[in-house]
Design an enzyme around this catalytic site. Structure first.
Site, PDB file in Angstrom:
ATOM      1  N   GLU A   1       1.084  -1.192  -0.076  1.00 46.85           N
ATOM      2  CA  GLU A   1       0.468   0.271   0.021  1.00 46.85           C
ATOM      3  C   GLU A   1       0.536   1.461   0.531  1.00 46.85           C
ATOM      4  O   GLU A   1       0.283   2.438   0.420  1.00 46.85           O
ATOM      5  CB  GLU A   1      -0.934   0.104   1.277  1.00 46.85           C
ATOM      6  CG  GLU A   1      -2.296  -1.650   0.542  1.00 46.85           C
ATOM      7  CD  GLU A   1      -2.426  -1.357   2.249  1.00 46.85           C
ATOM      8  OE1 GLU A   1      -3.034  -0.705   3.389  1.00 46.85           O
ATOM      9  OE2 GLU A   1      -3.560  -2.494   2.842  1.00 46.85           O
TER      10      GLU A   1
ATOM     11  N   GLU B   1      -6.041 -10.732  -0.307  1.00 45.97           N
ATOM     12  CA  GLU B   1      -6.536 -10.513   0.637  1.00 45.97           C
ATOM     13  C   GLU B   1      -8.636 -10.185   0.748  1.00 45.97           C
ATOM     14  O   GLU B   1      -9.594  -9.294   0.815  1.00 45.97           O
ATOM     15  CB  GLU B   1      -6.471  -8.656   1.301  1.00 45.97           C
ATOM     16  CG  GLU B   1      -5.159  -8.746   1.427  1.00 45.97           C
ATOM     17  CD  GLU B   1      -4.324  -7.210   2.373  1.00 45.97           C
ATOM     18  OE1 GLU B   1      -5.529  -6.130   3.333  1.00 45.97           O
ATOM     19  OE2 GLU B   1      -3.502  -7.553   1.907  1.00 45.97           O
TER      20      GLU B   1
END
Ligand code: G3I
Length: 369
Positions: free
Chosen positions: A164, A278
């Site tokens: 991220e 995820e």
């Protein structure tokens, strides 16, 4: 009671060591097929776990998945909580419990994660009289990465090296990242922050046998997708990255399955692996802070249809060798990070098994086709 569809004909993806129960072959509860077995010819089916869910969800995990990832146990604040690089600085207990559980059942293990702007202890960014310098920070990063990759060598097959790094809407570099702030400049690769290039260099040097991933959310489309493509292309050009993790924190409202397919094909066109890392489908729109007292049947039906559509795309992209893994962020609704995001304590029901570990319609839609 539905009966399981005949297990899909599959060629065993890997050799299970003698004396180890092959993943997905632990007797699933009566009449419930094993997702891992159903997908063995396509890709490993994974789940994020905590040490406590190895206990509370152990039978379900053993029956349903062929890969694990530590939801938190391998993050810097958990595994390297104390300053320095000696054995007393690290705590591998929880991470080793997860790896041991997986290996005893012939499961693979994804490493998550080596660099993130969250869950890093304060000492990492502190210098003598103020913030750490870029040299200090990169030296700590190299020691951290080298220690973790050495500790998990031959037990963890891939790592989310950088997690991220991109800002939500703009797709630019995060401004809320101390990594970016302290060590974002000076890269040899045009347009890549130094800490990103160095993290991959350190990981490659520490263990050339492990697969290195860039992992992010919201990179299916728009500015974040374009930026992620350019980051991965630059890293791939230097032989530093092997895969992209599309996190898949989606909802019953989107993204469209064809958007996901386009994103998978886009990243695969760069010559790297692509995995969904995820996966969960919230019953709420992103950012919706309303509260459902219980899972609405219409939303659960929409969720089942979405999972069916996504897994159809996953199978088709895997058959074209463009998708090499699908990992859920949990396995059953009794344990999900979404019970604390975006509203702490608000129940969500994003996974394939309910709070009692019973298969939901979403499970049958993903497991049978
Ligand atoms: O370990 C402490 C514990 O000592 C303390 O008693 C407790 C009090 O609340 O907090 C515990 O830490 C929590 C940690 O999870 C471990 O359970 C943190 O408060 C909590 O914020 C943290 O949440 C994790 C979150 O990342 C942190 O941003 C979630 O469990 C985890 O599912 C989530 O996972 C991330 C991925 O790593 C990256 N992609 C997004 C995904 C969802 O945010």
């Amino acid at each position: 009671m539905r009966t399981a569809s005949p297990a899909q004909p599959f060629t065993p993806a890997g050799v299970t060591p003698a004396g180890v129960t092959p993943p997905g072959s632990a007797a699933p509860s009566l009449g419930v097929p094993s997702l891992a077995a159903q997908y063995q010819r396509y890709f490993p089916i994974g789940a994020a776990v905590e040490p406590e869910t190895l206990d509370s969800q152990g039978d379900l995990l053993a029956a349903q998945v062929s890969s694990l990832v530590a939801e938190n146990a391998m993050k810097w604040e958990m595994i390297h909580p104390r300053a320095g690089n000696g054995p007393d600085s690290y705590d591998f207990t929880d991470a080793d419990a997860i790896v041991d559980f997986a290996r005893a059942r012939g499961m693979k293990v994804r490493g998550h994660n080596l660099v993130w702007h969250k869950q890093v202890p304060g000492w990492v960014f502190k210098g003598q009289d103020g913030p750490a310098t870029q040299t200090e920070l990169l030296s700590r990063l190299q020691a951290h990465i080298s220690s973790l990759l050495a500790h998990f060598r031959d037990r963890v097959y891939c790592w989310d090296v950088v997690n991220e790094a991109l800002a939500e809407r703009t797709g630019q570099w995060r401004t809320d990242s101390p990594w970016q702030r302290i060590a974002g400049s000076g890269s040899a690769a045009p347009g890549i922050p130094a800490y990103i290039e160095k993290a991959f260099e350190y990981a490659r040097a520490a263990d050339p046998t492990v697969r290195l991933f860039y992992n992010d959310y919201g990179i299916e489309t728009g500015a974040k997708h374009e930026k992620a493509m350019s980051v991965v292309q630059a890293l791939a050009g230097k032989g530093l990255v092997d895969g992209v993790g599309i996190q898949g924190h989606w909802s019953v409202f989107g993204p469209e399955p064809e958007t996901v397919r386009r994103a998978i094909r886009g990243f695969a066109s760069l010559g790297v692996e692509v995995q969904v890392t995820e996966l969960d489908l919230s019953l709420y729109r992103w950012g919706d802070t309303s509260v459902l007292p219980e899972p609405r049947p219409d939303l659960l039906a929409e969720q089942a249809g979405r999972y069916a559509s996504y897994f159809r795309v996953f199978r088709e992209e895997a058959e074209a060798y463009r998708l090499t893994g699908v990992t859920f962020w949990g396995i059953a609704d009794d344990h999900t990070w979404l019970d604390d995001f975006p509203v702490k304590g608000r129940k969500d029901w994003p996974l394939l098994f309910d709070i009692h570990h019973r298969p939901k319609d979403a499970f049958w839609k993903a497991a049978q086709w």
